[in-house]
Design a protein around this motif. Structure first.
Motif, PDB file in Angstrom:
ATOM      1  N   LEU A 330       0.828  -1.208   0.000  1.00 19.23           N
ATOM      2  CA  LEU A 330       0.000   0.000   0.000  1.00 19.23           C
ATOM      3  C   LEU A 330       0.866   1.263   0.000  1.00 19.23           C
ATOM      4  CD1 LEU A 330      -2.829  -0.886   2.556  1.00 19.23           C
ATOM      5  CD2 LEU A 330      -3.131  -0.497   0.106  1.00 19.23           C
ATOM      6  N   LEU A 331       1.924   1.251   0.809  1.00 17.73           N
ATOM      7  CA  LEU A 331       2.794   2.419   0.898  1.00 17.73           C
ATOM      8  C   LEU A 331       3.585   2.626  -0.391  1.00 17.73           C
ATOM      9  CD1 LEU A 331       4.074   2.020   4.569  1.00 17.73           C
ATOM     10  CD2 LEU A 331       2.456   3.722   3.706  1.00 17.73           C
ATOM     11  N   ASP A 332       4.014   1.524  -1.020  1.00 16.81           N
ATOM     12  CA  ASP A 332       4.733   1.638  -2.300  1.00 16.81           C
ATOM     13  C   ASP A 332       3.866   2.310  -3.358  1.00 16.81           C
ATOM     14  OD1 ASP A 332       7.045   0.485  -1.360  1.00 16.81           O
ATOM     15  OD2 ASP A 332       6.593  -1.519  -2.137  1.00 16.81           O
ATOM     16  N   ILE A 333       2.622   1.877  -3.444  1.00 20.11           N
ATOM     17  CA  ILE A 333       1.708   2.455  -4.441  1.00 20.11           C
ATOM     18  C   ILE A 333       1.380   3.903  -4.095  1.00 20.11           C
ATOM     19  CG2 ILE A 333      -0.642   2.336  -5.361  1.00 20.11           C
ATOM     20  CD1 ILE A 333      -0.402  -0.734  -5.193  1.00 20.11           C
ATOM     21  N   SER A 334       1.115   4.158  -2.837  1.00 20.82           N
ATOM     22  CA  SER A 334       0.798   5.516  -2.406  1.00 20.82           C
ATOM     23  C   SER A 334       1.922   6.481  -2.756  1.00 20.82           C
ATOM     24  CB  SER A 334       0.535   5.535  -0.897  1.00 20.82           C
ATOM     25  OG  SER A 334       0.203   6.825  -0.456  1.00 20.82           O
ATOM     26  N   GLY A 335       3.150   5.990  -2.682  1.00 24.43           N
ATOM     27  CA  GLY A 335       4.307   6.825  -2.986  1.00 24.43           C
ATOM     28  C   GLY A 335       4.427   7.211  -4.445  1.00 24.43           C
ATOM     29  N   GLN A 336       3.697   6.515  -5.323  1.00 29.12           N
ATOM     30  CA  GLN A 336       3.753   6.821  -6.756  1.00 29.12           C
ATOM     31  C   GLN A 336       2.703   7.835  -7.191  1.00 29.12           C
ATOM     32  OE1 GLN A 336       6.347   5.624  -8.337  1.00 29.12           O
ATOM     33  NE2 GLN A 336       6.831   4.526  -6.455  1.00 29.12           N
TER      34      GLN A 336
END
Length: 372
Positions: A330-336
């Motif tokens: 979730l955090l990886d995607i949010s960072g994009q």
């Protein structure tokens, strides 16, 4: 062979080429960088037999010549030399050494013959097109986090770059997936890319490209064949083999019927996920999302450490839904996501969820749920 060169240019070039060289090699010359001097330019070449990087740096040369020296040792010497002094490189033919002089400091490195340095053979690169460095950086940065590290599924160990169609318009699309999440980003198809083969760019090549485009300005040139890719960015030329495999039919896993939509402030969501996941187990890092009308409750329940909950206001007006996800994903995607609002398109607790940036239709992310 004798030349004088500025430290900043040489150090920067060595940082690029040394990153291609593996620390441990069974073939000694693969630990070396090839130095070729002539016409007031120094050409540095490094290879691991799958990838080759060539960078040219201006210098003042007296006499042509080529020699190879240990790449990482040479780089360590150059970056530790004092600032402000020029560096002189001179070949001692009798001792087969490269003498490095800068101010009062002098080093002598063992060499191996330039003739023994392997060249990466290149077949006909039948497709060539320009791309801005910013566009290439975007394609890489928004997808590379989803590249698989599982070596058995080698065909997922890279970014799938190919021509596609979106909304009736031709696009250049980059896709990466590890089976748990998928990242897809696209942009208008550049002139010259029509009919290009779909290629899988290996993870190590992707890493090196991301370093190059970080420093590059303007346009880069991409050349392709079914087995090789070459990217030219200024004075740097990166040539690499491609992954010999078939990328899966990723479009089949992109959900089309997810009719439940949630919009949430992206920064607040990421911070809340980060906080509650502090108590999640290292193995699963599962976070439960409980959705009701206008409200999202994030929760973690770990028998070994305790529990955590946090509530967020969201734009959601559908049936209540509980679904679990890996917090790191979730955090990886949010960072994009670049705008302030993330859109989740959901179906049920067992089906993949799609995440998009509300202001960027060219990128999408798919995430498989977890049991919580």
């Amino acid at each position: 062979m004798r030349l004088t060169i500025d430290k900043p240019g040489l150090a920067k070039a060595l940082a690029h080429v040394a990153s291609v060289v593996e620390r441990r090699n069974t073939i000694p010359i693969l630990s070396n960088v090839l130095l070729g001097a002539g016409a007031n330019a120094l050409k540095l070449t490094a290879t691991d037999l799958d990838m080759e990087l060539v960078e040219t740096v201006p210098c003042q040369s007296k006499g042509d010549g080529a020699i190879t020296v240990p790449a990482h040792m040479f780089y360590d010497i150059v970056r530790k030399l004092p600032e402000g002094n020029e560096i002189t490189l001179e070949r001692d033919a009798e001792q087969e050494r490269l003498v490095i002089t800068s101010g009062p400091a002098q080093f002598s490195l063992q060499t191996l013959p330039a003739d023994d340095f392997p060249a990466l053979s290149v077949d006909d690169l039948g497709h060539a097109f320009p791309l801005s460095a910013a566009e290439l950086k975007r394609l890489i940065e928004k997808t590379r986090f989803a590249i698989s590290t599982e070596e058995t599924r080698y065909y997922l160990n890279g970014i799938y770059l190919h021509a596609a169609e979106s909304g009736g318009k031709p696009t250049l699309r980059a896709v990466a997936t590890d089976g748990h999440r998928l990242a897809q980003v696209e942009q208008p198809l550049p002139s010259g890319a029509k009919g290009m083969p779909g290629v899988i760019v290996p993870r190590k090549t992707v890493l090196e490209l991301s370093k190059l485009v970080e420093d590059a300005d303007g346009e880069v040139r991409i050349e392709l064949s079914p087995s090789k890719i070459r990217v030219t960015a200024g004075r740097v030329i990166l040539t690499s083999k491609l992954i010999d495999g078939t990328f899966p039919d990723y479009e089949r896993v992109i959900p089309q019927g997810n009719d439940k939509r949630m919009e949430v402030d992206n920064a607040a969501f990421a911070q809340a996920v980060d906080r509650v996941s502090t108590l999640s187990s290292d193995k699963g890092r599962a976070v439960k999302l409980a959705l009701t009308d206008g409200k999202l409750v994030l929760s973690v329940n770990n028998p070994d450490s305790g529990s955590a909950t946090e509530e967020l206001p969201v734009d959601y007006g559908f049936d209540p839904l509980e679904i679990g996800f890996n917090a790191r994903y979730l955090l990886d995607i949010s960072g994009q996501l670049e705008s302030g609002t993330a859109e989740f398109q959901l179906a049920d607790p067992g089906s993949p969820t799609m995440v998009r940036d509300v202001k960027d239709a060219s990128a999408l992310y798919v995430l498989m749920p977890m049991r919580v």
